[in-house]
Scaffold this motif. Structure first.
Motif, short mmCIF file in Angstrom:
data_model
loop_
_atom_site.label_atom_id
_atom_site.label_comp_id
_atom_site.label_asym_id
_atom_site.label_seq_id
_atom_site.Cartn_x
_atom_site.Cartn_y
_atom_site.Cartn_z
N ASP A 23 0.87 -1.18 0.00
CA ASP A 23 0.00 0.00 0.00
C ASP A 23 0.90 1.23 0.00
OD1 ASP A 23 -1.81 2.05 0.37
OD2 ASP A 23 -3.02 0.98 1.84
N HIS A 68 -11.97 6.26 3.76
CA HIS A 68 -12.13 7.08 2.55
C HIS A 68 -11.12 8.23 2.54
CE1 HIS A 68 -15.77 4.78 1.91
NE2 HIS A 68 -16.23 5.18 3.08
N GLY A 69 -9.94 7.96 3.06
CA GLY A 69 -8.87 8.95 3.06
C GLY A 69 -8.89 9.89 4.24
N ASN A 144 -7.13 0.87 -4.14
CA ASN A 144 -7.94 1.88 -3.48
C ASN A 144 -9.08 1.20 -2.71
OD1 ASN A 144 -6.59 4.26 -4.56
ND2 ASN A 144 -7.45 3.67 -6.53
N ARG A 148 -10.39 -1.44 -5.75
CA ARG A 148 -10.09 -0.90 -7.07
C ARG A 148 -8.58 -0.84 -7.27
NH1 ARG A 148 -13.13 2.74 -4.82
NH2 ARG A 148 -11.54 4.36 -5.01
N ALA A 150 -4.79 0.21 -8.09
CA ALA A 150 -4.08 1.48 -7.99
C ALA A 150 -2.73 1.33 -8.67
CB ALA A 150 -3.91 1.89 -6.53
N GLY A 183 -2.92 8.03 -10.64
CA GLY A 183 -2.97 7.45 -9.31
C GLY A 183 -2.78 8.45 -8.19
N HIS A 186 -5.08 13.18 -6.73
CA HIS A 186 -5.77 13.79 -5.59
C HIS A 186 -4.83 14.57 -4.68
CE1 HIS A 186 -4.60 9.65 -4.83
NE2 HIS A 186 -4.67 9.82 -3.53
#
Length: 231
Positions: A23, A68-69, A144, A148, A150, A183, A186
């Motif tokens: 990760d 969710h971050g 993610n 999903r 990444a 990727g 954000h």
């Protein structure tokens, strides 16, 4: 050795042998930086509830994690390496839960041994695996939220695999740079800097910064990490 690249929560469930839970953005990059600041130990957990329970049981502990971050409500820290105050965490136990990385640890029940991986210690991960010479290596790209794919985790797995196989990875820097638009977008969104500060991108993509791996063990409280230097 047989090297398998697996993906997401389902991949963690399928992992066998020496398993690397990857990760890059941001869980296991953060854990490397935490060890660099001098934390006593890190305890990965699967749920927010478990994190709070452990904090009540373990003296001198702090909570770090996200959903969710975003930093979990009531936690001391989120999942951002740039937000960690070394003075606040040095000598303490960090209880850590995330949407992807720590979920991979919880789900890798068939692994013979678990270590974590990110770009910041990818070479050390490969060196550790090479020293151990396992029959099976499972490189699990958590993606993610564990659901999903990444690009950064896939890149990290491919880089580790290339070192193990003795093949050149001549475009690594170019591919790392490319994560900015594939990727890592954000981290450059001005409206989301409170959750995804730009500095995190640069910290998480400084490949081969740390000469150690983070191994997952267990004790009476649950999972606990050990820092092991690659020789």
């Amino acid at each position: 050795m047989e090297i398998r690249i697996l993906h997401l929560i389902e991949g963690a469930k399928q992992a066998e042998g020496l398993t690397v839970i990857i990760d890059v953005f941001r869980a296991f990059s953060l854990e490397c930086y935490l060890y660099e600041t001098g934390v006593k130990a890190i305890r990965p957990v699967g749920t927010v509830e478990e994190a709070f329970r452990l904090k009540n049981e373990i003296e001198n502990s702090v909570l770090a994690g996200e959903r969710h971050g975003k930093k979990c409500e009531g936690f001391d820290y989120g999942n951002s390496p740039s937000s960690i105050n070394a003075e606040d965490v040095r000598g303490k136990v960090v209880i850590h839960t995330t949407s992807a990385g720590t979920q991979g640890i919880m789900n890798a029940t068939g692994a013979g041994e678990i270590i974590t991986g990110s770009l910041v210690n990818a070479k050390a991960v490969a060196e550790y695996i090479f020293e151990r010479q396992p029959e099976i290596v499972s490189l699990v790209c958590m993606g993610n939220g564990g659901v999903r794919p990444a690009a950064e985790d896939v890149l990290c797995a491919a880089y580790i695999k290339s070192i193990l196989e003795g093949t050149d990875f001549i475009d690594l820097q170019d591919r790392v740079n490319g994560l900015r638009d594939n990727g890592g977008q954000h981290f450059f969104d001005r409206s989301r800097q409170d959750v995804f500060p730009e500095e995190d991108f640069w910290l998480c993509t400084r490949y081969d910064q740390f000469p150690f791996v983070i191994q997952i063990g267990r004790d009476r409280y649950g999972y606990i990490t050990n820092r092991i230097y690659a020789s």
